[in-house]
Design a protein around this motif. Structure first.
Motif, PDB file in Angstrom:
ATOM      1  N   HIS A  16      27.261  85.452 -10.172  1.00 60.27           N
ATOM      2  CA  HIS A  16      26.669  85.793 -11.479  1.00 60.27           C
ATOM      3  C   HIS A  16      27.783  86.255 -12.413  1.00 60.27           C
ATOM      4  CE1 HIS A  16      22.504  85.868  -9.861  1.00 60.27           C
ATOM      5  NE2 HIS A  16      23.102  86.284  -8.757  1.00 60.27           N
ATOM      6  N   LEU A  17      27.823  85.667 -13.601  1.00 58.15           N
ATOM      7  CA  LEU A  17      28.905  85.981 -14.537  1.00 58.15           C
ATOM      8  C   LEU A  17      29.052  87.491 -14.795  1.00 58.15           C
ATOM      9  CD1 LEU A  17      31.076  85.098 -16.553  1.00 58.15           C
ATOM     10  CD2 LEU A  17      29.274  84.835 -18.261  1.00 58.15           C
ATOM     11  N   GLY A  19      28.033  89.968 -13.196  1.00 59.17           N
ATOM     12  CA  GLY A  19      28.288  90.762 -11.995  1.00 59.17           C
ATOM     13  C   GLY A  19      29.706  90.561 -11.473  1.00 59.17           C
ATOM     14  N   PHE A  62      23.398  96.448 -13.832  1.00 61.60           N
ATOM     15  CA  PHE A  62      23.478  95.223 -14.645  1.00 61.60           C
ATOM     16  C   PHE A  62      23.046  95.505 -16.075  1.00 61.60           C
ATOM     17  CE2 PHE A  62      22.851  93.012 -10.415  1.00 61.60           C
ATOM     18  CZ  PHE A  62      24.183  92.610 -10.330  1.00 61.60           C
ATOM     19  N   THR A  98      24.639  82.233 -15.120  1.00 64.51           N
ATOM     20  CA  THR A  98      24.384  83.344 -16.035  1.00 64.51           C
ATOM     21  C   THR A  98      23.044  83.155 -16.739  1.00 64.51           C
ATOM     22  OG1 THR A  98      25.399  84.767 -17.711  1.00 64.51           O
ATOM     23  CG2 THR A  98      25.542  82.400 -18.111  1.00 64.51           C
ATOM     24  N   LYS A 101      20.837  84.863 -23.044  1.00 65.59           N
ATOM     25  CA  LYS A 101      20.121  86.029 -23.578  1.00 65.59           C
ATOM     26  C   LYS A 101      19.878  85.914 -25.076  1.00 65.59           C
ATOM     27  CE  LYS A 101      22.567  88.669 -20.076  1.00 65.59           C
ATOM     28  NZ  LYS A 101      23.048  87.501 -19.323  1.00 65.59           N
ATOM     29  N   TYR A 113      24.696  82.184 -26.949  1.00 65.85           N
ATOM     30  CA  TYR A 113      25.250  82.808 -25.725  1.00 65.85           C
ATOM     31  C   TYR A 113      25.840  81.708 -24.831  1.00 65.85           C
ATOM     32  CZ  TYR A 113      25.425  85.318 -21.262  1.00 65.85           C
ATOM     33  OH  TYR A 113      25.849  85.865 -20.073  1.00 65.85           O
ATOM     34  N   SER A 171      16.585  84.447 -10.698  1.00 66.88           N
ATOM     35  CA  SER A 171      17.176  85.683 -10.152  1.00 66.88           C
ATOM     36  C   SER A 171      16.605  86.890 -10.886  1.00 66.88           C
ATOM     37  CB  SER A 171      18.706  85.627 -10.259  1.00 66.88           C
ATOM     38  OG  SER A 171      19.111  85.360 -11.583  1.00 66.88           O
ATOM     39  N   GLY A 172      17.246  88.031 -10.693  1.00 65.32           N
ATOM     40  CA  GLY A 172      16.738  89.264 -11.287  1.00 65.32           C
ATOM     41  C   GLY A 172      16.075  90.114 -10.221  1.00 65.32           C
ATOM     42  N   GLU A 202      14.831  88.457  -0.909  1.00 64.99           N
ATOM     43  CA  GLU A 202      15.673  89.664  -1.032  1.00 64.99           C
ATOM     44  C   GLU A 202      14.844  90.880  -0.649  1.00 64.99           C
ATOM     45  OE1 GLU A 202      19.107  90.187  -3.996  1.00 64.99           O
ATOM     46  OE2 GLU A 202      17.677  88.910  -5.055  1.00 64.99           O
ATOM     47  N   SER A 245      27.341  91.626  -0.639  1.00 63.63           N
ATOM     48  CA  SER A 245      26.223  91.977  -1.520  1.00 63.63           C
ATOM     49  C   SER A 245      25.042  92.475  -0.688  1.00 63.63           C
ATOM     50  CB  SER A 245      25.820  90.751  -2.343  1.00 63.63           C
ATOM     51  OG  SER A 245      24.557  90.937  -2.918  1.00 63.63           O
ATOM     52  N   THR A 249      23.723  96.356  -0.824  1.00 64.80           N
ATOM     53  CA  THR A 249      22.394  96.633  -1.380  1.00 64.80           C
ATOM     54  C   THR A 249      21.415  97.035  -0.282  1.00 64.80           C
ATOM     55  OG1 THR A 249      21.819  94.289  -1.259  1.00 64.80           O
ATOM     56  CG2 THR A 249      22.662  95.063  -3.352  1.00 64.80           C
ATOM     57  N   ASP A 275      28.267  86.491  -4.924  1.00 67.31           N
ATOM     58  CA  ASP A 275      27.158  87.083  -5.687  1.00 67.31           C
ATOM     59  C   ASP A 275      27.672  87.818  -6.929  1.00 67.31           C
ATOM     60  OD1 ASP A 275      24.470  87.308  -6.092  1.00 67.31           O
ATOM     61  OD2 ASP A 275      24.152  89.003  -4.747  1.00 67.31           O
ATOM     62  N   PHE A 280      30.482  94.416  -6.515  1.00 68.09           N
ATOM     63  CA  PHE A 280      30.625  94.695  -5.080  1.00 68.09           C
ATOM     64  C   PHE A 280      32.085  94.704  -4.623  1.00 68.09           C
ATOM     65  CE2 PHE A 280      26.317  92.598  -5.277  1.00 68.09           C
ATOM     66  CZ  PHE A 280      25.622  93.787  -5.196  1.00 68.09           C
TER      67      PHE A 280
HETATM   68  C1  LIG Z   1      22.373  91.716  -5.971  1.00 68.51           C
HETATM   69  N1  LIG Z   1      21.488  90.626  -5.920  1.00 68.51           N
HETATM   70  C2  LIG Z   1      20.933  90.007  -7.014  1.00 68.51           C
HETATM   71  N2  LIG Z   1      19.639  89.617  -6.904  1.00 68.51           N
HETATM   72  C3  LIG Z   1      18.995  89.069  -7.960  1.00 68.51           C
HETATM   73  N3  LIG Z   1      19.572  88.851  -9.149  1.00 68.51           N
HETATM   74  C4  LIG Z   1      20.846  89.228  -9.312  1.00 68.51           C
HETATM   75  C5  LIG Z   1      21.587  89.797  -8.238  1.00 68.51           C
HETATM   76  N4  LIG Z   1      22.838  90.017  -8.697  1.00 68.51           N
HETATM   77  C6  LIG Z   1      22.857  89.611  -9.990  1.00 68.51           C
HETATM   78  N5  LIG Z   1      21.650  89.158 -10.376  1.00 68.51           N
HETATM   79  C7  LIG Z   1      21.211  88.664 -11.695  1.00 68.51           C
HETATM   80  O1  LIG Z   1      22.351  88.368 -12.482  1.00 68.51           O
HETATM   81  C8  LIG Z   1      22.369  89.145 -13.689  1.00 68.51           C
HETATM   82  C9  LIG Z   1      23.790  89.488 -14.078  1.00 68.51           C
HETATM   83  O2  LIG Z   1      24.479  88.312 -14.455  1.00 68.51           O
HETATM   84  P1  LIG Z   1      24.203  87.501 -15.816  1.00 68.51           P
HETATM   85  O3  LIG Z   1      23.868  88.491 -16.891  1.00 68.51           O
HETATM   86  O4  LIG Z   1      23.054  86.556 -15.533  1.00 68.51           O
HETATM   87  O5  LIG Z   1      25.491  86.794 -16.076  1.00 68.51           O
HETATM   88  C10 LIG Z   1      21.523  90.356 -13.329  1.00 68.51           C
HETATM   89  O6  LIG Z   1      21.004  90.981 -14.488  1.00 68.51           O
HETATM   90  C11 LIG Z   1      20.443  89.746 -12.452  1.00 68.51           C
HETATM   91  O7  LIG Z   1      19.437  89.142 -13.232  1.00 68.51           O
END
Ligand SMILES: CNc1ncnc2c1ncn2[C@@H]1O[C@H](COP(=O)(O)O)[C@@H](O)[C@H]1O
Ligand SMILES: [Zn+2]
Length: 382
Positions: A16-17, A19, A62, A98, A101, A113, A171-172, A202, A245, A249, A275, A280
């Motif tokens: 995830h960007l 993250g 996040f 990503t 938004k 974005y 995701s989220g 998850e 990750s 978590t 992730d 992390f």
């Molecule tokens: C730890 N496990 C996880 N489980 C679920 N979703 C996750 C995640 N880790 C990250 N994200 C998802 O990625 C977004 C951040 O990157 P972007 O703003 O999209 O680039 C988080 O807000 C969440 O929606």
């Protein structure tokens, strides 16, 4: 083993960007605009400290990160830096993901974005043989979003298919949102020829897992809570696993008991991923080394694991796969040469390399090279 894993060419399919931002960049952004967005000093410390945090805390982090990545220029900057870091870790192909938004306060739309992210990916998208790393983009649907917002993301992804977008992710926070909300958008994505990957299992939710499997996604992420039967139903779906990750978590208790063991042991398709390498404090090399250590896997097994990931990428272009397979073939040849130079007996090498069915594309070339060296060595000995 870490050194070997660092040198290994690798494919990253679940990152995830926001993250994956460097801690130094988070600190810098927070210092310049933290007060203005109400980000306290202890919040910044929380984001950048190297500790365990449960899933709920993670999603709070996040939200804090998103407070400092609101400008188009910042989005482009973090994209560029994140890709640079993966390239430096010998990642040869990445599918970064990503969530587009809408943020009217900062003049950001999902499309602007996305354009900012793609600007940061410039130089990594149309790359060929000689390049260090290729990058593609997956657009995420956040579980907080409505059906309309999710559909808007899919519409964008379809419009940007020729510009590097290859798929859609769900995701989220897994404790939020109803599966039914996202079905129209995910189905639409499939109809549009976009690949689909889902964060699944998850948290325990067997009803949702059943529906997810019925949708036949192209990949699944995490699958921490999957039962044996659920894993069996997912047997042919490539699974993105992120050990650190999951440990951080508190989704798994230890690396040794991580479900990688079960999934790999069953011969299911699996790819190691980071992730959120920033949150992390990890790298893809570290994830490979952790797994090698936890499951007593040798260099050959790790090279095999890394090579197999080519089969699970979302980019459908044969040319991309050919380039990646060529890079792994070269890695196999280097590894074989290093084994020989360490004086491993030719016979056992030939036996190891004999199982061609398990070897990736290009192994025949490697076997030929090893055989040639063996013959030369045999002549030299006589
Ligand atoms: C730890 N496990 C996880 N489980 C679920 N979703 C996750 C995640 N880790 C990250 N994200 C998802 O990625 C977004 C951040 O990157 P972007 O703003 O999209 O680039 C988080 O807000 C969440 O929606
Ligand atoms: Zn994820």
């Amino acid at each position: 083993m870490l050194e070997f894993c660092q040198a290994l060419p690798k494919i990253e399919l679940h990152a995830h960007l926001n993250g994956s931002i460097r801690n130094s960049t988070i600190r810098e952004l927070a210092a310049s605009k933290g007060d203005a967005v109400g980000l306290a000093r202890e919040d910044i410390l929380k984001i950048t400290e190297d500790g365990d945090r449960n899933l709920a805390e993670c999603f709070r982090l996040f939200d804090l990160i998103h407070k400092v990545t609101t400008e188009h220029t910042t989005v482009t900057r973090i994209t560029r830096e994140v890709l640079q870091d993966f390239a430096d870790d010998n990642v040869i192909y990445i599918e970064i993901r990503t969530t587009p938004k809408d943020n009217a306060k900062f003049g950001i739309t999902k499309q602007s974005y996305l354009d900012s992210v793609l600007a940061g990916m410039e130089g990594y998208i149309h790359k060929g043989e000689g390049s260090k790393m290729m990058a593609r983009l997956i657009l995420s649907i956040d579980r907080r979003e409505t059906t309309e917002q999710a559909l808007a993301t899919v519409k964008l992804a379809a419009a940007y298919k020729t510009k590097g977008v290859v798929g859609i992710d769900l995701s989220g926070n897994p404790s939020i949102g109803e599966w039914a909300t996202f079905v129209p958008a995910l189905r639409k994505a499939q109809q549009q020829g976009l690949k689909v990957t889902l964060h699944a299992g998850e948290v325990t939710n067997s009803t949702e897992i059943k529906s997810m499997l019925e949708m036949q996604p192209d990949r699944l992420g995490h699958v921490c809570t999957f039962t044996d039967d659920e894993l069996e139903s997912a047997r042919d779906i490539p699974i993105e696993l992120c050990p650190t990750s999951n440990l951080r978590t508190e989704s798994v208790k230890s690396y040794g008991t991580h479900h990688f063991g079960k999934i790999y042991g069953r011969g299911m398709p699996v790819v190691l991923c980071t992730d959120d390498s920033g949150v992390f404090n990890t790298t893809l090399s570290k994830e490979y080394a952790i797994v090698a250590d936890a499951f007593s896997m040798d260099e050959e097994a790790m090279l095999q694991l890394a090579s197999k990931a080519v089969d699970y990428i979302f980019d459908a272009s044969p040319n991309v796969r050919t380039v990646l397979k060529g890079k792994f073939s070269a890695a196999w040849m280097r590894w074989n040469a290093s084994i020989l130079s360490q004086g491993a007996p030719c016979r056992s090498e030939a036996r190891k390399l004999g199982c061609m069915g398990r070897k990736p594309f290009g192994m025949s070339v490697a076997i030929f090279a090893v055989a040639a060296v063996c013959i030369v060595q045999a002549f030299a000995r006589t």
